[in-house]
Design a protein around this motif. Structure first.
Motif, mmCIF file in Angstrom:
data_model
loop_
_atom_site.group_PDB
_atom_site.id
_atom_site.type_symbol
_atom_site.label_atom_id
_atom_site.label_comp_id
_atom_site.label_asym_id
_atom_site.label_seq_id
_atom_site.Cartn_x
_atom_site.Cartn_y
_atom_site.Cartn_z
ATOM 1 N N ARG A 110 46.543 157.206 79.246
ATOM 2 C CA ARG A 110 47.602 158.039 78.657
ATOM 3 C C ARG A 110 47.028 159.345 78.104
ATOM 4 O O ARG A 110 47.626 160.411 78.276
ATOM 5 C CB ARG A 110 48.329 157.266 77.556
ATOM 6 C CG ARG A 110 49.354 156.271 78.066
ATOM 7 C CD ARG A 110 50.278 155.822 76.959
ATOM 8 N NE ARG A 110 49.579 154.998 75.989
ATOM 9 C CZ ARG A 110 49.523 153.681 76.023
ATOM 10 N NH1 ARG A 110 50.124 153.025 77.005
ATOM 11 N NH2 ARG A 110 48.874 152.999 75.096
ATOM 12 N N GLU A 111 45.857 159.221 77.424
ATOM 13 C CA GLU A 111 45.225 160.427 76.891
ATOM 14 C C GLU A 111 44.830 161.367 78.025
ATOM 15 O O GLU A 111 45.009 162.589 77.924
ATOM 16 C CB GLU A 111 43.999 160.055 76.066
ATOM 17 C CG GLU A 111 44.311 159.393 74.731
ATOM 18 C CD GLU A 111 45.091 160.303 73.805
ATOM 19 O OE1 GLU A 111 44.839 161.514 73.834
ATOM 20 O OE2 GLU A 111 45.959 159.805 73.072
ATOM 21 N N ALA A 112 44.273 160.763 79.082
ATOM 22 C CA ALA A 112 43.892 161.592 80.234
ATOM 23 C C ALA A 112 45.118 162.237 80.859
ATOM 24 O O ALA A 112 45.089 163.419 81.252
ATOM 25 C CB ALA A 112 43.153 160.726 81.262
ATOM 26 N N GLU A 113 46.216 161.443 80.909
ATOM 27 C CA GLU A 113 47.462 161.988 81.473
ATOM 28 C C GLU A 113 48.006 163.107 80.594
ATOM 29 O O GLU A 113 48.483 164.133 81.096
ATOM 30 C CB GLU A 113 48.495 160.865 81.596
ATOM 31 C CG GLU A 113 49.808 161.296 82.226
ATOM 32 C CD GLU A 113 49.660 161.751 83.661
ATOM 33 O OE1 GLU A 113 50.521 162.519 84.118
ATOM 34 O OE2 GLU A 113 48.682 161.336 84.325
ATOM 35 N N LYS A 114 47.895 162.908 79.256
ATOM 36 C CA LYS A 114 48.345 163.959 78.341
ATOM 37 C C LYS A 114 47.531 165.229 78.534
ATOM 38 O O LYS A 114 48.072 166.343 78.526
ATOM 39 C CB LYS A 114 48.215 163.478 76.893
ATOM 40 C CG LYS A 114 49.269 162.464 76.475
ATOM 41 C CD LYS A 114 49.065 162.056 75.028
ATOM 42 C CE LYS A 114 50.101 161.021 74.601
ATOM 43 N NZ LYS A 114 49.889 160.589 73.191
ATOM 44 N N LYS A 115 46.201 165.042 78.692
ATOM 45 C CA LYS A 115 45.345 166.211 78.907
ATOM 46 C C LYS A 115 45.693 166.907 80.211
ATOM 47 O O LYS A 115 45.740 168.134 80.286
ATOM 48 C CB LYS A 115 43.876 165.770 78.908
ATOM 49 C CG LYS A 115 43.362 165.379 77.539
ATOM 50 C CD LYS A 115 41.896 164.987 77.592
ATOM 51 C CE LYS A 115 41.374 164.595 76.221
ATOM 52 N NZ LYS A 115 39.953 164.184 76.247
ATOM 53 N N ARG A 116 45.930 166.069 81.252
ATOM 54 C CA ARG A 116 46.307 166.665 82.539
ATOM 55 C C ARG A 116 47.624 167.421 82.415
ATOM 56 O O ARG A 116 47.775 168.529 82.949
ATOM 57 C CB ARG A 116 46.412 165.583 83.609
ATOM 58 C CG ARG A 116 45.068 165.082 84.117
ATOM 59 C CD ARG A 116 45.230 164.277 85.391
ATOM 60 N NE ARG A 116 46.004 163.058 85.160
ATOM 61 C CZ ARG A 116 45.481 161.893 84.827
ATOM 62 N NH1 ARG A 116 44.175 161.774 84.649
ATOM 63 N NH2 ARG A 116 46.256 160.831 84.659
ATOM 64 N N GLU A 117 48.589 166.790 81.691
ATOM 65 C CA GLU A 117 49.883 167.452 81.515
ATOM 66 C C GLU A 117 49.734 168.731 80.703
ATOM 67 O O GLU A 117 50.357 169.748 81.023
ATOM 68 C CB GLU A 117 50.860 166.487 80.834
ATOM 69 C CG GLU A 117 51.289 165.320 81.715
ATOM 70 C CD GLU A 117 52.178 164.348 80.982
ATOM 71 O OE1 GLU A 117 52.381 164.539 79.749
ATOM 72 O OE2 GLU A 117 52.680 163.393 81.619
ATOM 73 N N ALA A 118 48.900 168.642 79.618
ATOM 74 C CA ALA A 118 48.685 169.844 78.804
ATOM 75 C C ALA A 118 48.019 170.940 79.623
ATOM 76 O O ALA A 118 48.389 172.118 79.538
ATOM 77 C CB ALA A 118 47.830 169.496 77.584
ATOM 78 N N LYS A 119 47.039 170.550 80.425
ATOM 79 C CA LYS A 119 46.355 171.512 81.289
ATOM 80 C C LYS A 119 47.324 172.103 82.301
ATOM 81 O O LYS A 119 47.304 173.315 82.563
ATOM 82 C CB LYS A 119 45.195 170.815 81.998
ATOM 83 C CG LYS A 119 44.297 171.751 82.773
ATOM 84 C CD LYS A 119 43.113 170.998 83.351
ATOM 85 C CE LYS A 119 42.191 171.940 84.124
ATOM 86 N NZ LYS A 119 41.028 171.225 84.701
ATOM 87 N N GLN A 120 48.184 171.220 82.850
ATOM 88 C CA GLN A 120 49.165 171.700 83.817
ATOM 89 C C GLN A 120 50.160 172.653 83.160
ATOM 90 O O GLN A 120 50.522 173.684 83.739
ATOM 91 C CB GLN A 120 49.898 170.498 84.440
ATOM 92 C CG GLN A 120 50.904 170.861 85.511
ATOM 93 C CD GLN A 120 50.271 171.492 86.732
ATOM 94 O OE1 GLN A 120 49.091 171.263 86.994
ATOM 95 N NE2 GLN A 120 51.021 172.266 87.469
ATOM 96 N N ARG A 121 50.591 172.277 81.913
ATOM 97 C CA ARG A 121 51.528 173.163 81.200
ATOM 98 C C ARG A 121 50.873 174.509 80.903
ATOM 99 O O ARG A 121 51.509 175.564 81.031
ATOM 100 C CB ARG A 121 51.986 172.500 79.898
ATOM 101 C CG ARG A 121 52.977 171.370 80.095
ATOM 102 C CD ARG A 121 53.645 171.002 78.785
ATOM 103 N NE ARG A 121 52.689 170.493 77.822
ATOM 104 C CZ ARG A 121 52.358 169.230 77.678
ATOM 105 N NH1 ARG A 121 52.922 168.313 78.469
ATOM 106 N NH2 ARG A 121 51.500 168.833 76.767
ATOM 107 N N ALA A 122 49.581 174.448 80.475
ATOM 108 C CA ALA A 122 48.882 175.705 80.197
ATOM 109 C C ALA A 122 48.760 176.558 81.464
ATOM 110 O O ALA A 122 48.947 177.773 81.431
ATOM 111 C CB ALA A 122 47.494 175.406 79.621
#
Length: 307
Positions: A167-179
């Protein structure tokens, strides 16, 4: 022979009350379908056969209370073996088991267990202990259940930890994608603003060019009258004046010749005493005196007089 019916006839013939004895039947696989049709057979003896594995649908025999699988070649139990929730007595003596499935912890009604003569994992073997009498076999069942519950809890925690990491990795991926998307949006926005500015400048330049083109004819129109009223440009004289000038050029030598002839007549003939010639001679003398003041003209006049 692979099934009990091929050696000992129909399974119902082997059913004695609620007990079904299929031991020493030379079985290579368990007749699950036939057993499922005998829900009254809560005690099943499959010992002393050639079973190396149990099919997954074997775990659907939830009516089993006592199960004897001793002296077979079982290397592992089905992953969902814990579905046999009514099982109270389980004999796994003399097989080839190393570990037990985690679902084993679900056998809450298990009261008796024998795991002797299996190449068990050292930790599991220490937990299971011996099963030499009723008491030890009951203790084995209790300790193994507790151990498997702990293993299940550890695995659940590990699973939760992995899920959390994922989930943390997914959050980071999502945050990176959003950025990244925000950066792309900002880039598109900036490019759009630059394109608008470029088009605005082109539009302003075009308008300025049109205004200059509109002003240019007006300037030319305003400058045309000035050339007529102000400093007049040199233009060739009209055709009529050109003809008059040509005539004048033809008549001028004749006129000069007449003037010269009149002057000579007034200077050297008897007409010099006439009033008109007197005036002419006076003008001539004054002109000559004025011209003699200039050195060059004086030199010319002297030369002329000598001649």
């Amino acid at each position: 022979m692979t099934k009990a019916g091929s050696k000992g006839g129909n399974l119902r013939d082997k059913l004695d009350g609620n007990e079904l004895d299929l031991s020493l039947s030379d079985l290579n696989e368990v007749p699950v379908k036939e057993l499922a049709a005998l829900p009254k057979a809560t005690i099943l003896d499959l010992s002393c056969n050639k079973l190396s594995s149990l099919p997954s649908d074997f775990c659907g025999l939830t009516h089993l209370v006592k199960l004897d699988l001793s002296k077979n070649k079982l290397q592992q139990l089905p992953a969902d073996f814990g579905r046999l929730i009514n099982l109270q007595h389980l004999d796994l003596l003399n097989n080839r088991l190393v570990t037990l499935p985690v679902s084993f912890a679900q056998l809450k009604n298990l009261k008796w267990l024998d795991l002797k003569d299996n190449p068990l994992d050292p930790v599991l073997a220490k937990v299971a202990g011996d099963c030499l009498d009723e008491k030890q076999c009951k203790q084995c069942a209790n300790k193994v259940l507790q151990h498997m519950k702990a293993v299940q809890a550890d695995q659940e925690r590990e699973r939760q930890r992995r899920l959390e990491v994922e989930r943390e990795a997914e959050k980071k991926r999502e945050a990176k994608q959003r950025a990244k998307e925000a950066q792309e949006r900002e880039l598109r926005k900036r490019e759009k603003a630059e394109e608008k500015e470029r088009r605005r400048k082109e539009y302003d330049a075009l308008k300025a060019s049109k205004r200059e083109q509109e002003k240019k004819p007006k300037k030319e129109a305003n400058q045309a009258p000035k050339s007529k009223s102000g400093s007049r440009p040199r233009k060739p004289p009209p055709r009529k004046h050109t003809r008059s000038w040509a005539v004048l050029k033809l008549l001028l030598p004749l006129l000069l010749l007449c003037v010269a002839g009149g002057l000579v007549a007034c200077r050297v003939t008897a007409l010099q005493q006439q009033p008109l010639c007197t005036s002419v001679n006076t003008i001539y003398d004054n002109a000559v005196q004025g011209l003699r003041r200039h050195e060059i003209l004086q030199w010319v006049l002297q030369t002329d007089s000598q001649q």
